[in-house]
Design an enzyme around this catalytic site. Structure first.
Site, PDB file in Angstrom:
ATOM      1  N   LEU A 129      -4.000  -8.031  -0.613  1.00 53.26           N
ATOM      2  CA  LEU A 129      -2.979  -8.974  -1.066  1.00 53.26           C
ATOM      3  C   LEU A 129      -1.748  -8.937  -0.186  1.00 53.26           C
ATOM      4  O   LEU A 129      -1.023  -9.915  -0.084  1.00 53.26           O
ATOM      5  CB  LEU A 129      -2.558  -8.652  -2.496  1.00 53.26           C
ATOM      6  CG  LEU A 129      -3.624  -8.753  -3.581  1.00 53.26           C
ATOM      7  CD1 LEU A 129      -3.084  -8.243  -4.901  1.00 53.26           C
ATOM      8  CD2 LEU A 129      -4.097 -10.190  -3.727  1.00 53.26           C
ATOM      9  N   GLY A 130      -1.524  -7.801   0.422  1.00 54.73           N
ATOM     10  CA  GLY A 130      -0.316  -7.714   1.229  1.00 54.73           C
ATOM     11  C   GLY A 130      -0.228  -6.391   1.947  1.00 54.73           C
ATOM     12  O   GLY A 130      -0.974  -5.457   1.667  1.00 54.73           O
ATOM     13  N   GLU A 131       0.704  -6.362   2.864  1.00 57.69           N
ATOM     14  CA  GLU A 131       0.852  -5.177   3.689  1.00 57.69           C
ATOM     15  C   GLU A 131       2.339  -4.856   3.757  1.00 57.69           C
ATOM     16  O   GLU A 131       3.155  -5.730   4.064  1.00 57.69           O
ATOM     17  CB  GLU A 131       0.327  -5.508   5.104  1.00 57.69           C
ATOM     18  CG  GLU A 131       0.412  -4.393   6.101  1.00 57.69           C
ATOM     19  CD  GLU A 131      -0.823  -3.526   6.069  1.00 57.69           C
ATOM     20  OE1 GLU A 131      -1.926  -4.068   6.185  1.00 57.69           O
ATOM     21  OE2 GLU A 131      -0.666  -2.297   5.929  1.00 57.69           O
ATOM     22  N   VAL A 137      -1.502  -3.426  -0.254  1.00 55.70           N
ATOM     23  CA  VAL A 137      -1.825  -3.720  -1.646  1.00 55.70           C
ATOM     24  C   VAL A 137      -3.124  -4.523  -1.697  1.00 55.70           C
ATOM     25  O   VAL A 137      -3.302  -5.495  -0.957  1.00 55.70           O
ATOM     26  CB  VAL A 137      -0.686  -4.498  -2.326  1.00 55.70           C
ATOM     27  CG1 VAL A 137      -1.023  -4.743  -3.789  1.00 55.70           C
ATOM     28  CG2 VAL A 137       0.617  -3.728  -2.212  1.00 55.70           C
ATOM     29  N   LYS A 152      -2.137  -0.145  -4.830  1.00 61.25           N
ATOM     30  CA  LYS A 152      -1.159   0.065  -3.767  1.00 61.25           C
ATOM     31  C   LYS A 152      -1.551   1.336  -3.039  1.00 61.25           C
ATOM     32  O   LYS A 152      -1.397   2.437  -3.577  1.00 61.25           O
ATOM     33  CB  LYS A 152       0.232   0.190  -4.380  1.00 61.25           C
ATOM     34  CG  LYS A 152       1.366   0.310  -3.380  1.00 61.25           C
ATOM     35  CD  LYS A 152       2.701   0.192  -4.102  1.00 61.25           C
ATOM     36  CE  LYS A 152       3.878   0.214  -3.159  1.00 61.25           C
ATOM     37  NZ  LYS A 152       5.150   0.016  -3.892  1.00 61.25           N
ATOM     38  N   ASP A 244      16.468  -2.753  -5.949  1.00 65.22           N
ATOM     39  CA  ASP A 244      15.875  -3.665  -4.980  1.00 65.22           C
ATOM     40  C   ASP A 244      15.423  -4.961  -5.646  1.00 65.22           C
ATOM     41  O   ASP A 244      14.310  -5.443  -5.410  1.00 65.22           O
ATOM     42  CB  ASP A 244      14.705  -2.991  -4.254  1.00 65.22           C
ATOM     43  CG  ASP A 244      14.356  -3.711  -2.954  1.00 65.22           C
ATOM     44  OD1 ASP A 244      15.172  -4.534  -2.489  1.00 65.22           O
ATOM     45  OD2 ASP A 244      13.271  -3.453  -2.408  1.00 65.22           O
TER      46      ASP A 244
END
Lengths: 457, 329
Positions: A129-131, A137, A152, A244
């Site tokens: 899904l993502g980096e 992830v 994750k 954040d």
């Protein structure tokens, strides 16, 4: 469906056989053998996958079903790859609905498969899904109960061990159970990596904003804000700062549930007098007191970020964007709220980055003149934005007080008295409105992703 | 050591302190409860404590609704305090005169980790102390560099080669405590309240060493750990400040006898004048500290028991060598 469920019954038997005689120990999850043979592994894989699909009681043609195909590929050496994911989703996001969320049954349902929490082979990773800087992830599926999960995976540098961000994130999330905070299901710690297993949530606010440009439906903004503040209120009551906040870190489910995520920068502020970093929060969402170099900050830090997100949802564009250093960022803020003085903010001149001669003079403006959308909305919207984007942290509204703000008075009253873990969408009458603009379906009024959802859930 | 052990045997057998669950995290609470063991089991020594603890948790998990407690056996507290009779650890504390990595909260967290890890008394070691302390610093301190000073103290001269292994051990400890490295202030304070006048609980960090203090980080560019062989750096901010005030505070809080002779166990001012020295303080000083520390423990064991109410009868009779101290969120 008939056939599928029969298949699943058989599968269940097969798995019981696989884990022969270990049923009694299921409860205690002890004495499990570590590794299973590769061949078995692959079989179990398919089984768990099919099982999970069946347990959703989705019709086969349902939105979710086309997300995966269970054809194992022989060419893939690693069992993770035995499931191929077809990527013909049109919208990343809410179309790939989680089969188990919102269903009344699934929580009771558990596999008697002998798989246990904390081990790698209990999860099947489906697609990336993502980096991130230190983690990747993946979307995955739990072989224990068939739920979709987000994995994750944190790579560990041999020298440094587990990054401190991961230690904090996992340690803090272990203690947080709230409908508006992403749920940490499990932790898998091996020699090479640390994997945090989260509940799977379909999209995030940044993607949602991209998909619905030009600002969100004001009703939806209210629903998202309420949830954001409810989540903040919860973590702040436990003396945890997120540090954040930004749209990327606010997950949105297909129903519109908003969840605080990415606690990598978060920390507890329970113990007094520990050291703090001033390098927190993405610049655009960083409050003026921290930009000015204040040595002490607290929950008001997150409230500023929440205020920025509020404006961003209304406007469809960030509140204070496009700058690269602290002074530019301060200047952006001053052009809206005016340069603070000792009168408006006693002690401000003592802050390290307070350099009045560096700042261009500007007077506080009416927020509705800066952010036009506020013009079209009742005054209480602007009032709440104003209270959140108050420069002096001591005067900034708290998460608890903001939930009681008249801005939220149009929501059904029971929404104020929910247990922590109950989603606001359990309250009758709380539903997301259809966004006016949708880049994926320019001609349609109704988001297709909601249609199957409405049928099933 | 014998002396104070025997004096502790006369203390009330058990104490239960309940903490209101509101601020606590539910998961921790439930787990905490389950750490309470029958004394018989404890006496046999705890084989695979962490495992058995977890097993019990899983079984009772859904039913537990009692308020949170952890049971602290008296020997555990004593064993922990005994670490501060270790010359190296004492020197280490003395070196950290600003309490940047060993203030009272971090030291209390360290003990909480020992508990959560179900360490046996034999595992209350110097090494585990440093590992747990490092983990506490990892959780609480945004100023990352201060804690590196722990390496040379824990690992000796070869620390540069050994610290990756040390960090692995920290990770292992983190796993062993089931990834629950977050400790609330309340929990720390409950731990400190057991023997409130113990010298380690007087280690307050001053305000100028807290908060987001990036500004004066560059005061000392080469922030390499100095280790036991170098003298501590003079801290311009602390130089001869509030430390002096702690003396009287301390003696008034400890009951009776020892207050008169209480040389502060970590006497910063005699040494601040000798900061130029390249050597660690002489051993003699350290062992002197040890004696005072031990005496103090013995003394406080009884006073701390006196002020607590024995409630939990299941913990055993008067002969029971253990006593439950409870403090936990």
């Amino acid at each position: 469906m008939e056939e599928l469920s029969r298949w699943v019954r058989e599968a269940g038997r097969f798995i019981r056989r696989c884990c022969c005689g270990e049923e009694e120990e299921n409860e205690e999850e002890k004495g499990r053998r570590e590794e299973e043979e590769e061949e078995e592994e692959v079989k179990m894989e398919e089984l768990s996958f099919r099982k999970s699909r069946s347990s959703t009681s989705l019709p086969p043609a349902e939105s979710d079903a086309y997300q995966f195909s269970s054809s194992p590929s022989g060419s893939q050496p690693h069992w993770f790859q035995t499931l191929q994911v077809r990527r013909f989703r049109v919208q990343r996001g809410r179309s790939n609905s989680d089969p188990l969320r919102g269903n009344s049954q699934p929580d009771e349902f558990t596999w008697k498969s002998g798989l246990r929490f904390g081990t790698e082979n209990s999860y099947l990773s489906l697609e990336k899904l993502g980096e991130g800087a230190y983690a990747s992830v993946y979307k995955g599926i739990s072989r224990i109960n068939g739920q979709l999960v987000a994995l994750k995976v944190i790579r560990m540098k041999t020298e440094e061990g587990v990054p401190f961000t991961a230690i904090r994130e996992a340690s803090l999330l272990k203690g947080l159970k709230h409908a508006n905070v992403v749920l940490l299901h499990d932790i898998i710690h091996t020699r090479e990596s640390l994997t945090l297993v989260f509940e799977y949530v379909q999209t995030d606010l940044a993607q949602y904003l991209t998909q619905h440009p030009g600002g969100l439906h004001s009703h939806n903004v209210r629903i998202f804000m309420f949830q954001l503040l409810r989540g903040l209120c919860y973590i702040h009551s436990r003396r945890i700062l997120h540090r954040d906040l930004k749209p990327q870190n606010l997950l949105i489910s297909y129903l519109g549930e908003l969840k605080l995520a990415d606690f990598g920068l978060a920390r507890s502020k329970s113990i007094p007098s520990q050291t703090f970093s001033s390098e927190v929060v993405t610049l655009w969402y960083r409050p003026p007191d921290v930009l000015l170099g204040s040595t002490d900050y607290s929950t008001a830090l997150d409230m500023w970020g929440a205020g920025c997100v509020f404006v961003e949802m209304l406007q469809g564009a960030p509140a204070f964007p496009g700058v690269s250093d602290v002074f530019e960022q301060l200047q952006k803020i001053w052009t809206v709220v005016g340069v603070p003085s000792e009168n408006s903010w006693p002690g401000v001149s003592q802050l390290p980055n307070y350099k009045p001669d560096w700042f261009l003079h500007s007077e506080p403006k009416q927020l509705r003149s800066v952010w036009k959308r506020l013009n079209q909305l009742p005054y209480k919207t602007e009032d709440l934005v104003q209270r959140m984007l108050t420069v002096r942290p001591a005067d900034r509204i708290s998460a608890l007080d903001s939930l009681k703000h008249p801005y939220f008075s149009t929501l059904p009253p029971p929404i104020m008295h929910l247990r922590d873990t109950v989603s606001i969408f359990r309250v009758p009458g709380v539903v997301l409105e259809t966004e006016v603009r949708d880049i994926c379906n320019p001609g349609r009024k109704v988001r297709p992703s909601l249609l199957p959802a409405a049928k099933c859930w | 050591m014998m002396k104070h052990t025997s004096s502790w045997c006369q203390t009330p057998p058990s104490v239960t302190v309940r903490v209101k669950p509101n601020s606590a995290r539910s998961l921790q609470i439930r787990r905490g409860l389950r750490m309470k063991r029958a004394n018989g089991q404890d006496a046999q020594g705890p084989p695979q404590k962490s495992q058995s603890g977890r097993r019990r948790e899983e079984m009772h998990y859904p039913k537990m609704s009692l308020p949170p407690t952890i049971v602290i056996q008296r020997q555990e507290m004593a064993s922990y305090f005994r670490l501060f009779a270790d010359d190296l650890i004492l020197d280490f504390l003395w070196m950290d005169c600003c309490c940047k990595m060993t203030d009272k909260y971090l030291l209390a967290m360290t003990f909480v980790y020992f508990k959560r890890a179900h360490f046996t008394l034999a595992e209350f070691t110097r090494r585990n102390f440093f590992i747990a302390l490092y983990l506490a610093n990892t959780m609480e301190e945004d100023e990352e560099e201060n804690k590196y000073e722990i390496f040379p103290w824990a690992l000796g001269k070869n620390w540069r080669k050994q610290f990756p292994r040390f960090l692995k051990q920290r990770d292992k400890l983190w796993t062993r405590i089931e990834y629950r490295a977050a400790v609330s202030r309340r929990c720390c304070e409950e731990v400190m309240a057991i023997v409130p006048s113990h010298f380690v609980w007087q280690r307050e960090r001053l305000e100028h060493h807290s908060g987001a203090q990036r500004q004066y980080g560059d005061r000392d560019q080469a922030k390499m750990p100095r280790g036991p062989t170098a003298s501590p750096l003079l801290c311009a901010l602390c130089n001869r400040t509030a430390r002096l005030d702690q003396g009287p505070d301390f003696s008034s809080s400890s009951s009776g006898g020892s207050s008169g002779q209480a040389p502060h166990p970590l006497p910063p001012h005699p040494f601040t004048s000798t900061l130029g020295l390249e050597k660690t303080p002489p051993r003699a000083t350290a062992s002197h500290k040890k004696v005072t520390a031990t005496k103090r423990q013995a003394q406080h064991s009884s006073c701390c028991c006196a002020e607590k109410v024995p409630r939990d009868k299941s913990s055993g009779s008067l002969h029971d060598p253990s006593m439950d101290w409870i403090g936990k969120e």
